[in-house]
Design a protein around this motif. Structure first.
Motif, short mmCIF file in Angstrom:
data_model
loop_
_atom_site.label_atom_id
_atom_site.label_comp_id
_atom_site.label_asym_id
_atom_site.label_seq_id
_atom_site.Cartn_x
_atom_site.Cartn_y
_atom_site.Cartn_z
N ILE A 17 13.56 -9.16 31.46
CA ILE A 17 14.81 -8.62 32.00
C ILE A 17 14.50 -7.27 32.63
CG2 ILE A 17 17.20 -8.00 31.48
CD1 ILE A 17 16.36 -10.96 30.82
N PHE A 18 14.65 -7.19 33.96
CA PHE A 18 14.32 -5.97 34.70
C PHE A 18 15.56 -5.13 34.98
CE2 PHE A 18 10.79 -8.76 35.58
CZ PHE A 18 9.69 -7.93 35.66
N ASN A 19 15.45 -3.83 34.73
CA ASN A 19 16.54 -2.93 35.09
C ASN A 19 16.36 -2.45 36.55
OD1 ASN A 19 14.61 -0.84 35.09
ND2 ASN A 19 15.41 0.13 33.24
N GLY A 20 17.23 -1.58 37.01
CA GLY A 20 17.20 -1.11 38.38
C GLY A 20 16.00 -0.25 38.74
N GLU A 23 11.79 -1.69 35.25
CA GLU A 23 11.26 -1.75 33.89
C GLU A 23 11.86 -2.96 33.18
OE1 GLU A 23 11.15 2.98 32.86
OE2 GLU A 23 13.10 2.01 33.13
N VAL A 24 11.17 -3.44 32.13
CA VAL A 24 11.66 -4.59 31.38
C VAL A 24 12.18 -4.18 30.01
CG1 VAL A 24 10.24 -6.34 32.53
CG2 VAL A 24 9.36 -5.18 30.49
N PHE A 25 13.13 -5.00 29.54
CA PHE A 25 13.68 -4.85 28.20
C PHE A 25 12.63 -5.28 27.18
CE2 PHE A 25 15.39 -6.80 24.44
CZ PHE A 25 16.42 -5.98 24.04
N VAL A 26 12.42 -4.47 26.15
CA VAL A 26 11.64 -4.89 24.99
C VAL A 26 12.44 -4.55 23.75
CG1 VAL A 26 9.33 -4.77 26.03
CG2 VAL A 26 10.28 -2.73 24.93
N GLY A 27 12.45 -5.49 22.82
CA GLY A 27 13.14 -5.28 21.55
C GLY A 27 12.14 -5.09 20.44
N HIS A 28 12.54 -4.27 19.47
CA HIS A 28 11.71 -4.03 18.29
C HIS A 28 12.11 -5.03 17.21
CE1 HIS A 28 10.29 -2.07 14.60
NE2 HIS A 28 9.32 -1.63 15.40
N ARG A 29 11.17 -5.88 16.80
CA ARG A 29 11.45 -6.94 15.81
C ARG A 29 11.98 -6.33 14.51
NH1 ARG A 29 12.07 -11.98 16.96
NH2 ARG A 29 11.32 -12.48 14.90
N ALA A 37 5.27 -4.48 17.10
CA ALA A 37 6.50 -5.19 16.76
C ALA A 37 7.46 -5.32 17.95
CB ALA A 37 7.22 -4.48 15.61
N TRP A 38 7.02 -4.97 19.14
CA TRP A 38 7.87 -5.03 20.33
C TRP A 38 7.63 -6.34 21.07
CZ3 TRP A 38 11.45 -1.29 21.16
CH2 TRP A 38 11.29 -0.10 20.43
N GLN A 39 8.70 -6.91 21.61
CA GLN A 39 8.55 -8.11 22.42
C GLN A 39 9.75 -8.28 23.34
OE1 GLN A 39 8.38 -11.31 19.41
NE2 GLN A 39 10.32 -12.04 20.23
N MET A 40 9.60 -9.14 24.32
CA MET A 40 10.71 -9.51 25.17
C MET A 40 11.46 -10.66 24.50
SD MET A 40 9.03 -9.11 28.99
CE MET A 40 7.35 -9.61 28.64
N PRO A 41 12.73 -10.86 24.85
CA PRO A 41 13.49 -11.95 24.22
C PRO A 41 12.84 -13.31 24.44
CG PRO A 41 14.95 -10.47 25.42
CD PRO A 41 13.55 -10.08 25.78
N GLU A 134 10.69 -0.62 29.36
CA GLU A 134 9.24 -0.38 29.37
C GLU A 134 8.64 -0.94 30.65
OE1 GLU A 134 6.24 1.17 28.81
OE2 GLU A 134 7.04 1.22 26.76
N LYS A 135 7.49 -0.43 31.05
CA LYS A 135 6.76 -0.98 32.19
C LYS A 135 6.24 -2.36 31.80
CE LYS A 135 5.36 3.36 34.22
NZ LYS A 135 4.27 4.18 34.72
N LEU A 136 6.40 -3.33 32.68
CA LEU A 136 5.91 -4.69 32.43
C LEU A 136 4.42 -4.68 32.09
CD1 LEU A 136 6.41 -7.78 32.44
CD2 LEU A 136 5.78 -7.73 34.87
N SER A 137 3.66 -3.88 32.79
CA SER A 137 2.21 -3.84 32.59
C SER A 137 1.82 -3.38 31.18
CB SER A 137 1.56 -2.93 33.63
OG SER A 137 2.03 -1.60 33.50
#
Length: 166
Positions: A17-20, A23-29, A37-41, A134-137
């Motif tokens: 999920i990219f913001n304006g 950057e991508v959304f990452v959630g902390h498990r 413990a971070w990942q994308m949905p 977060e940056k996708l990379s």
């Protein structure tokens, strides 16, 4: 000992999920203190469910987000295998890992739309206890090591997207 080769992969979706700002959304498990413990949905595809519909469902169930538009779909399924110590334990012992169909979405909402603590209006169990952009990379370095090769393929598949927001 479980025979890895005899177990199938679990069909799932993954969402970048990219913001304006690209950057991508990452959630902390939730409940995990490890630095990875971070990942994308992501989530399992129900029997007979279309992967894109599953992606939209999982996004809402994990983040409450609905304000998105599809940017891209990874060109192929992306696989990861469970480590030996989790084989026969994780996923109720039914799977050797996951086969994921990844989608990239543009997020058009305000950050206040994101609710990982009471997702889906509180109708779904929280999987994350925090989140950030977060940056996708950087995402392969944030994920548990056994999923890192899969995240590297996600970065490769969607690596051109952040520049679209520049």
């Amino acid at each position: 000992m479980v025979d890895r080769e005899s177990l199938p992969y679990r069909d799932c979706v993954g969402l970048a999920i990219f913001n304006g700002h690209g950057e991508v959304f990452v959630g902390h498990r939730k409940g995990i203190t490890d630095e990875h413990a971070w990942q994308m949905p992501q989530g399992g595809i129900d029997e007979g469910e279309d992967p894109l519909r599953c992606a939209m469902r999982e996004l809402y169930e994990e983040t409450s987000v609905t304000s998105v538009s599809l940017l891209a779909e990874a060109p192929e399924w992306i696989y990861y295998d469970l480590p030996d110590e989790a084989l026969g334990v994780a996923f109720k012992g039914k799977y050797r890992g996951q086969r994921q169909r990844w989608f990239a979405f543009a997020f058009h909402g305000d950050d206040s739309e994101i609710d990982v603590l009471t997702p889906g209006g509180g109708k779904h169990k929280a999987e994350f206890d925090g989140w950030r952009w977060e940056k996708l990379s950087r995402t392969p370095a944030l994920i548990v090591p056994f999923k890192r090769p899969a995240y590297e393929k996600v970065v490769e598949a969607f690596g051109d997207i952040p520049q679209r927001f520049a």
